[in-house]
Design an enzyme around this catalytic site. Structure first.
Site, short mmCIF file in Angstrom:
data_model
loop_
_atom_site.label_atom_id
_atom_site.label_comp_id
_atom_site.label_asym_id
_atom_site.label_seq_id
_atom_site.Cartn_x
_atom_site.Cartn_y
_atom_site.Cartn_z
N HIS A 37 -10.69 -2.66 2.71
CA HIS A 37 -10.67 -2.06 5.05
C HIS A 37 -11.04 -1.43 5.35
O HIS A 37 -11.40 -0.34 6.44
CB HIS A 37 -9.19 -1.62 5.15
CG HIS A 37 -8.39 -0.56 4.35
ND1 HIS A 37 -8.53 -0.88 3.20
CD2 HIS A 37 -8.32 0.62 4.20
CE1 HIS A 37 -7.95 1.00 2.35
NE2 HIS A 37 -7.49 1.27 3.66
N ASP A 38 -12.03 -0.25 4.15
CA ASP A 38 -12.97 1.44 4.56
C ASP A 38 -14.83 0.76 4.19
O ASP A 38 -15.21 1.67 5.09
CB ASP A 38 -12.71 2.14 3.76
CG ASP A 38 -10.78 2.87 3.64
OD1 ASP A 38 -10.46 2.72 4.93
OD2 ASP A 38 -10.41 3.66 2.50
N ASP B 55 0.86 -1.04 -0.11
CA ASP B 55 0.15 0.07 0.00
C ASP B 55 0.95 1.83 -0.06
O ASP B 55 1.92 1.12 1.20
CB ASP B 55 -1.08 0.60 1.35
CG ASP B 55 -2.35 0.60 0.93
OD1 ASP B 55 -1.87 2.12 0.10
OD2 ASP B 55 -3.02 0.01 1.58
N GLU C 127 -6.13 4.38 -5.48
CA GLU C 127 -7.24 4.90 -4.87
C GLU C 127 -7.63 5.72 -5.69
O GLU C 127 -7.35 6.61 -5.22
CB GLU C 127 -7.23 4.35 -3.61
CG GLU C 127 -8.89 4.40 -3.26
CD GLU C 127 -8.38 4.67 -1.43
OE1 GLU C 127 -10.00 4.97 -0.41
OE2 GLU C 127 -7.63 5.55 -1.01
N ASP D 238 -3.27 4.85 -2.22
CA ASP D 238 -3.46 5.40 -1.65
C ASP D 238 -4.02 6.53 -1.95
O ASP D 238 -3.46 7.84 -2.30
CB ASP D 238 -3.40 5.59 0.06
CG ASP D 238 -4.37 5.90 0.99
OD1 ASP D 238 -5.75 5.15 1.25
OD2 ASP D 238 -4.09 6.93 1.49
#
Length: 553
Positions: free
Chosen positions: A322-323, A104, A248, A206
């Site tokens: 994860h969000d 990430d 993302e 990210d």
């Protein structure tokens, strides 16, 4: 069979990615926090599932204000996760099993404990001052402008020592980097190459659509130099390497996605888009007060993206991360048909065109966490929004209801490995409560049951590897306005794959168009195999199946 040009050198087209949230995956030393040796110990599990890529949420050194998305040292491992030697061992052990490790990449911001920021705030004359975004107070005092943080409140914090504000579009402990500074970009590219040389298989990036921000013009995403920076990054780091890169991009549209991932653009492999997620959010309270699920809207959005990237670019396919909330809790039926609906969701997603992403626990049907008190939550976003929304008039009960539906901690409860203590996640005290349903929902039970959700995922992943039509077939949707049935076909050469799914808990009887009718081989089903689509069909609750036949075109 000749494959389309999009297949060239794209090994990740046939792969399935598994996202690991390290803090919650497997704890090897009993401190209640998952770690790198814990992940290594579960590689055989992932190999058995058919996974070829693991995406790790951040494992870098961090004060953990935002669970690792606030990085204090890009080239060190957080002690709670292990050591750099543990990381190298994970990469080597994974590679020996045909699995790549994707890191990430969090480069929109750092932690306020990062040495760059420590030096940046030390003095206005610091050589690192311009590594971050500083502004003088507004005329008359206060923040420079009205930009707000994604975690609530102003996006500016006053630094008393130097008398200026720094920008943080997330937590105040996550100051935004100034990508307009070429020295920042150079340092980031050096760091990326350092990790690539350690043998990683690529990066998930990210909030990468934020790096081109122009705060004085109130431009947060899709700034004028965003794609210049990504093309420069491509040239300086991964462009000459055969790796995967996923951005993302909450702001991406079907049109802008091709700017990121078009073959001639020399930027990224693909992006994560979230239009299918945000269409359910409330206009005022966002995800904390959801709108009712609308399949027609969902089909429209997923179909729009399939068509837009049909000939160029590439889709990422995911229900959760994860969000986001647990897929079966958000789109399925955990009370009435948990197994059937979880299998249906997997079938619909994995047979679309794109690379599927499985979030840890999704493959065994893990559900949202039924927390009843705000004290059970650990996520900084949830805790901040709780205070702000209660101040704005939302009731505590409504907020908890919204958090139980959409809060990020739903995805962060420990992986449920067994019916043993703490779901087999740790011998210590878990950093966040284990979901109470782990006795029935766990990997040990799932792997031993031929008809489990886990085995359904395993079959879907294997089908992708063995059927080019699933990877490259042309998508066509049907019954777009039907409120309960999702129908589409994939066509490649002389083959045609028909996918039909009932998104409701009701038995649906339906007349089907001629284009969907016909016989073939049932590749997968969550009830009994179905080998023929008739003019009139009855669909059981959450039934889904796929039939492979010769194309009529």
């Amino acid at each position: 069979m000749e494959l389309p040009s999009t297949s060239r050198n794209a090994w990740w087209h046939t792969a399935t990615v598994y996202q690991v949230y390290p803090r919650s995956f497997a704890d090897s030393n009993g401190d209640g926090v998952g770690d790198l040796p814990g992940i290594t110990s579960k590689l055989e599990y992932l190999k058995a599932l058919g996974i070829e890529l693991i995406w790790l949420s951040p494992v870098y050194a961090s004060p953990m204000d935002d669970n690792g998305y606030d990085i204090s040292d890009y080239q060190a491992i957080a002690p709670e996760f292990g050591t750099l030697a543990d990381f190298d061992d994970l990469v080597a052990q994974a590679r020996s099993r045909g699995i790549g490790v994707v890191l990430d990449l969090v480069v929109n911001h750092t932690s306020d404990a990062h040495p760059w920021f420590v030096q940046s705030r030390a003095s206005r004359r610091s050589a690192y001052r311009d590594y971050y975004i500083w502004r003088k107070p507004a005329e008359g005092g206060g923040p420079p402008n009205q930009l707000t943080s994604s975690f609530g409140g102003p996006a500016w914090t006053l630094d008393e020592r130097t008398g200026e504000y720094y920008l943080h579009l997330f937590s105040r402990r996550q100051p935004d980097l100034n990508w307009a500074n070429p020295n920042v970009r150079h340092e980031i590219y050096q760091m990326m190459n350092w990790w690539l040389e350690r043998g990683i298989a690529g990066f998930r990036m990210d909030v990468i659509d934020y790096i081109g921000k122009q705060v004085d013009q109130n431009i947060v995403t899709d700034g004028p130099h965003l794609h210049d920076y990504l093309q420069e990054m491509n040239r300086a780091t991964f462009g000459s390497r055969d790796v995967i890169t996923v951005g993302e991009t909450w702001s991406a549209t079907p049109g802008s996605a091709l700017l990121y991932s078009g073959r001639a653009r020399q930027e990224l492999s693909m992006v994560f888009q979230f239009e299918h997620v945000t269409q359910q959010w409330d206009e005022i309270y966002g995800k904390w007060r959801s709108q009712p699920f609308d399949l027609v809207k969902l089909k429209s959005i997923l179909g729009k993206w399939q068509y837009a990237l049909a000939e160029d670019g590439w889709n990422s396919l995911f229900w959760g991360n994860h969000d986001l909330p647990r897929a079966v809790s958000k789109y399925g039926d955990v009370k009435g048909y948990p197994v059937e609906s979880a299998k249906m969701l997997a079938t619909v997603l994995h047979l679309l065109k794109g690379t599927p992403f499985v979030y840890q626990g999704e493959e065994i049907g893990m559900t949202n966490a039924p927390f009843t008190k705000i004290e059970q939550y650990r996520d900084i976003e949830t805790l901040n929004m709780h205070r702000l929304h209660l101040e704005a008039g939302l009731s505590p009960e409504d907020f908890i209801r919204g958090a139980n539906e959409n809060g990020r901690d739903n995805a962060r409860t420990p992986m449920q490995w067994s019916a043993g203590a703490n779901a087999g996640f740790t011998t210590g005290i878990p950093w966040i409560d284990v979901n109470e349903n782990y006795i029935a929902i766990n990997a040990e039970v799932a792997m031993s049951d031929e008809h489990s959700i886990w085995n359904h995922y395993r079959r879907l992943i294997l089908l992708r590897k063995s059927h080019p039509i699933i990877v490259y077939g042309r998508f066509q949707s049907y019954l777009d306005q039907h409120p309960d049935i999702f129908a589409y076909t994939r066509t490649l050469g002389e083959q045609r794959l028909t996918v039909l799914a009932n998104f409701s808990a009701r038995t649906i009887t339906l007349d089907l168009p001629n284009e969907l009718q016909g016989s073939g081989r049932c590749l997968i089903s969550n009830y009994d195999p179905v080998h023929k689509v008739d003019a009139a069909m009855e669909f059981r609750p959450y039934e889904a199946f796929a039939i492979l036949a010769q194309s009529r075109s």
